[in-house]
Scaffold this active site. Structure first.
Site, mmCIF file in Angstrom:
data_model
loop_
_atom_site.group_PDB
_atom_site.id
_atom_site.type_symbol
_atom_site.label_atom_id
_atom_site.label_comp_id
_atom_site.label_asym_id
_atom_site.label_seq_id
_atom_site.Cartn_x
_atom_site.Cartn_y
_atom_site.Cartn_z
ATOM 1 N N ASP A 46 20.790 49.980 64.612
ATOM 2 C CA ASP A 46 21.537 49.106 64.073
ATOM 3 C C ASP A 46 22.830 48.773 64.583
ATOM 4 O O ASP A 46 23.496 47.834 64.722
ATOM 5 C CB ASP A 46 21.654 49.441 62.464
ATOM 6 C CG ASP A 46 20.586 49.482 61.704
ATOM 7 O OD1 ASP A 46 19.273 49.274 62.361
ATOM 8 O OD2 ASP A 46 20.630 49.641 60.429
ATOM 9 N N GLU A 68 17.787 62.030 58.219
ATOM 10 C CA GLU A 68 17.582 60.631 58.724
ATOM 11 C C GLU A 68 17.740 60.866 60.586
ATOM 12 O O GLU A 68 16.756 60.340 61.193
ATOM 13 C CB GLU A 68 18.358 59.568 58.530
ATOM 14 C CG GLU A 68 18.348 58.088 58.693
ATOM 15 C CD GLU A 68 19.299 57.443 58.207
ATOM 16 O OE1 GLU A 68 20.007 58.101 57.244
ATOM 17 O OE2 GLU A 68 19.037 56.078 58.404
#
Ligand code: DGY
Length: 427
Positions: free
Chosen positions: A162, A392
């Site tokens: 991202d 994550e």
């Protein structure tokens, strides 16, 4: 006997299962995400093949008529996430986002196919073949311009990476003046220091607005959208996926599809030079509007091995980057070059290590004769998970977790890859 870590990994997948699909993590990401789900299917396949197939089937239930497979599938609304289904205004009977994500499905389905002798499972995987093929045809119709031969993203989220430094210059040109006020929800779940910045979010929203305003017209977005960057990560992953889908076409006797896929592969091999930046001796992303290379070394640069591209000279230059980076940081492989000024060990894709990228790197290195590198990324990921669990992502400096906790794809990578000594089989 299951080890404690194996059990913890399985428990995460089971806890994040929402009935046929799995959320990346509870709270922060409450829907089905495309490439997360495919990696999760690989994790499930180590103990429940039926559930692995179901994960893929539910993802492809959301496929659009033109072959596009969305990056998020919204089966309900959830106030914990922004931008939710009403902001996207996309999808058919199942609301979805309007952008896609790296197409890892073909490669994982091929792996599942080769690992099973169960005819019922093989039948379900074969039934996915035309759907995956339609998705690849969509990429080649809308995102791999014939004259370039590389994959162009129209939103940073399509890369899956991202807030990579790779998008900084191209995204800075996006007009954010008409973005309506909104409230970020990600910061309720994760430390702001580990997330994209507010200006990056404004740009993300401006790009979503453009897509919604043209009713997700893929041709218009691909030719007139405000952000059109040839992504080195998505290109390498799609090239690899085309090769794996061609292998699947062969075992399924799909001769016509095989010929079409070989054409896609040839186009991409022919185009890969567009992403080689001579000035910085690296494969990196390139803005198709300005023509500028990002000029930076990321973990995606090394997916060249996974895609089996690069001349001997280019590989030597990549090796020099590997040597330098492996001295500059404790754990491999960081998502951004630690010697570049914008490196940030904890901020999402601007430094942290991602298990799923390491998995693809390990496969590429193993196949291309760089066993030591394969071993290094595998052992580093194993050690970080053993010490810090299933976050994550991980700091390449300390190995500690960054972002959200109890992440499905990190658990899946443990089960299918770095938690196993037999993870690689030469097929
Ligand atoms: C997010 O919301 O952070 C996601 O990564 C978008 O796909």
């Amino acid at each position: 006997m299951l080890s404690t870590v194996d059990k913890a990994a399985r428990d995460i997948l089971i806890a994040n299962d929402r009935g046929g699909y799995t959320v990346p993590t509870a709270g922060m990401y409450p829907y089905q995400w495309n490439w997360d789900s495919v990696f999760v299917a690989l994790g499930f396949s180590t103990f429940d093949l039926d559930r692995a197939c179901q994960e893929l089937e539910t993802l492809f239930d959301a496929q659009w008529e033109d072959g596009f497979v969305p990056h998020i599938v919204f089966r309900q609304d959830d106030p914990d996430y922004f931008p939710g289904p009403s902001v996207w205004g996309a999808g058919g009977k199942i609301p979805t986002s309007g952008i896609t994500q790296p197409p890892v499905a073909a490669s994982i389905v091929l792996r599942l196919w080769r690992a099973t002798s169960d005819d019922a499972i093989k039948g379900r995987l074969a039934a996915l073949f035309p759907k995956i093929l339609a998705w690849h045809q969509w990429f080649h119709a809308f995102r791999v311009p014939k004259d370039l031969g590389v994959a162009v993203i129209t939103h940073p989220w399509e890369s899956g990476r991202d807030n990579s430094v790779e998008w900084d210059a191209a995204a800075a040109t996006v007009d954010v003046s008409r973005v309506e006020p909104y409230q970020r929800r990600d910061l309720m779940h994760a430390d702001a220091a580990m997330r994209p910045t507010n200006i990056e979010y404004d740009r993300y929203l401006a790009m979503v607005d453009f897509g919604r305003q043209c009713d997700w017209d893929h041709k218009k977005i691909a030719t007139e959208g405000p952000f059109r960057v040839a992504d080195v990560g998505l290109t390498m992953i799609l090239l690899r996926a085309n090769r794996d889908l061609a292998a699947l076409a062969e075992v399924l006797g799909e001769a016509e599809a095989g010929t079409e896929l070989r054409g896609f592969i040839a186009d991409m091999i022919g185009g890969i030079g567009y992403l080689w930046d001579n000035a910085n001796s690296v494969f990196c992303s390139r803005d198709t509007i300005s023509g500028d290379h990002s000029g930076v070394v990321t973990n995606a640069s090394f997916l060249a091995y996974y895609a089996n591209v690069g001349t001997n000279d280019q590989r030597e230059k990549l090796a020099a980057h590997w040597q330098r980076i492996s001295k500059a940081t404790k754990f491999m492989f960081p998502s951004h070059d630690p010697d570049e000024g914008r490196f940030d060990a904890v901020r999402y894709w601007r430094g942290p290590i991602w298990a799923v990228v390491n998995y693809m790197l390990a496969i590429g290195f193993q196949e291309q004769g760089e066993e030591k590198w394969a071993q290094r990324v595998t052992e580093d990921t194993r050690n970080m998970i053993q010490k810090f669990g299933f976050p994550e992502a991980f700091s390449p400096v300390t190995g500690e977790g960054t972002g959200g906790k109890n992440f499905s794809w990190t658990a899946a990578m443990w089960l299918a890859w770095c938690g196993r000594s037999d993870w690689y089989r030469d097929e």
